[in-house]
Design an enzyme around this catalytic site. Structure first.
Site, PDB file in Angstrom:
ATOM      1  CD  GLU A  30     112.634  62.354  72.608  1.00 37.34           C
ATOM      2  OE1 GLU A  30     112.361  62.984  71.587  1.00 37.34           O
ATOM      3  OE2 GLU A  30     113.759  62.447  73.160  1.00 37.34           O
ATOM      4  CG  ASP A  34     115.607  62.995  69.049  1.00 29.90           C
ATOM      5  OD1 ASP A  34     114.430  63.393  69.007  1.00 29.90           O
ATOM      6  OD2 ASP A  34     116.434  63.378  69.913  1.00 29.90           O
ATOM      7  CG  HIS A  49     114.447  65.157  76.214  1.00 26.47           C
ATOM      8  ND1 HIS A  49     115.391  66.148  76.070  1.00 26.47           N
ATOM      9  CD2 HIS A  49     113.735  65.135  75.064  1.00 26.47           C
ATOM     10  CE1 HIS A  49     115.255  66.711  74.893  1.00 26.47           C
ATOM     11  NE2 HIS A  49     114.261  66.120  74.254  1.00 26.47           N
ATOM     12  NE  ARG A  50     117.395  65.994  72.690  1.00 27.98           N
ATOM     13  CZ  ARG A  50     117.887  67.172  72.342  1.00 27.98           C
ATOM     14  NH1 ARG A  50     119.199  67.378  72.407  1.00 27.98           N
ATOM     15  NH2 ARG A  50     117.104  68.136  71.905  1.00 27.98           N
ATOM     16  CG  ASP A  87     117.344  67.174  79.413  1.00 27.47           C
ATOM     17  OD1 ASP A  87     116.785  66.533  78.500  1.00 27.47           O
ATOM     18  OD2 ASP A  87     117.724  68.359  79.282  1.00 27.47           O
ATOM     19  CG  HIS A 133     118.302  66.401  68.640  1.00 30.33           C
ATOM     20  ND1 HIS A 133     118.719  67.654  68.220  1.00 30.33           N
ATOM     21  CD2 HIS A 133     117.008  66.548  69.022  1.00 30.33           C
ATOM     22  CE1 HIS A 133     117.722  68.508  68.347  1.00 30.33           C
ATOM     23  NE2 HIS A 133     116.669  67.872  68.836  1.00 30.33           N
ATOM     24  CD  GLU A 177     111.391  64.403  68.010  1.00 34.91           C
ATOM     25  OE1 GLU A 177     111.808  64.522  69.183  1.00 34.91           O
ATOM     26  OE2 GLU A 177     111.474  65.311  67.158  1.00 34.91           O
ATOM     27  CE  LYS A 212     114.611  65.843  66.446  1.00 32.40           C
ATOM     28  NZ  LYS A 212     113.697  66.873  67.019  1.00 32.40           N
TER      29      LYS A 212
END
Ligand code: G3P
Ligand code: MG
Length: 254
Positions: free
Chosen positions: A36, A38, A9-10, A232, A51, A111, A113
């Site tokens: 992933e 943003d 994640h990120r 994470d 983000h 993603e 955003k």
């Protein structure tokens, strides 16, 4: 398209500043196959990996991203808030992130955003166009909380894998799915209901959960058939869960 059980994640955000090139590289170094990130755009239209609506939390500057230019963000240090080891890290442009993901042979959940002041059509247009220039179809999954952004993404690319992103999956998810023909539904695992999970998978879609950093509390959801998680730190999870998943929900050993 085959997704692993764990998507960083990120980037590997437990071990490097989120949404940076360093976090992408750290994920690859840790053996992650997918990440992933943003994406949003600056006031001058440049798409960047970030983000928040502002740079306050994750940089040494202050202000709204939509008021900044490419020149402005290049002056920011986006690493030292996390640790001195990352001092001097610069905000990643979308193009830089895509090149690195491609060079590392990883898959990307991008993603879209939509923070205040952003236009869904503009973001979807620029992000999908650039991502599809760099990544093959089976290594790109575009998601958003903003269904209008996903509609624009779909209209740009009929074969693009889309992820419907929700907090709690609403009862009307199926009408979004009918319109957008997604690959997957992404849900906040703390608000997931088993009934929705069953419906989504019965429709042939993958169900992915975010952001899962507590493997013990999450464990029973594997038994209920969740296909994968955004975390994470994939290293938190037990090796026995390191299995590949497919879009149709079936699994095979890694
Ligand atoms: O895409 C899953 C997750 O990233 C959605 O929430 O706020 O972390 O972007 P957020
Ligand atoms: Mg995200």
């Amino acid at each position: 398209m085959q997704l692993p059980r764990y998507i960083a994640h990120r980037g590997l955000s437990e071990h490097a500043p989120e949404n940076t090139l360093a976090a992408i590289q750290a994920a690859a170094d840790a053996g992650c196959e997918w990440i992933e990130l943003d994406v949003q755009y600056l006031g001058d239209g440049t798409p960047v990996i970030w983000h928040d609506a502002t740079v306050d939390r994750c940089s040494d500057g202050r202000g709204a991203l939509i008021d900044m230019t490419r020149e402005d963000i290049r002056r920011l240090d986006v690493g030292s808030w996390f640790s001195d080891d990352f001092r001097g890290e610069r905000m990643a442009l979308l193009d830089e992130a895509l090149s690195l993901v491609s060079a590392l042979d990883m898959g990307l959940n991008l993603e879209l955003k939509l923070n205040p002041g952003h236009d869904a059509e503009m973001l979807a247009g620029v992000a999908v166009h650039r991502a599809r220039q760099v990544l093959p179809q089976d290594r790109l999954l575009v998601s958003s909380f903003d269904m209008t952004a996903l509609e624009h993404a779909r209209s740009r690319d009929d074969a693009l894998a889309l992820g419907l992103l929700y907090e709690a999956v609403p009862r009307c998810w199926a009408s979004d799915a009918e319109r957008l023909r997604p690959f997957s539904v992404h849900a906040d695992w703390t608000r997931l209901e088993q009934e929705r999970l069953i419906e989504v998978q019965a429709a042939g879609l993958a169900l992915l959960c975010y952001t899962v950093n507590d493997p013990e509390r999450f464990a029973s959801w594997w038994d209920h058939g969740v296909d994968g998680v955004f975390t994470d730190d994939p290293g938190l999870f037990d090796a026995r869960y390191q299995r590949q998943t497919r879009g149709d929900g079936s699994r095979k050993p890694r």
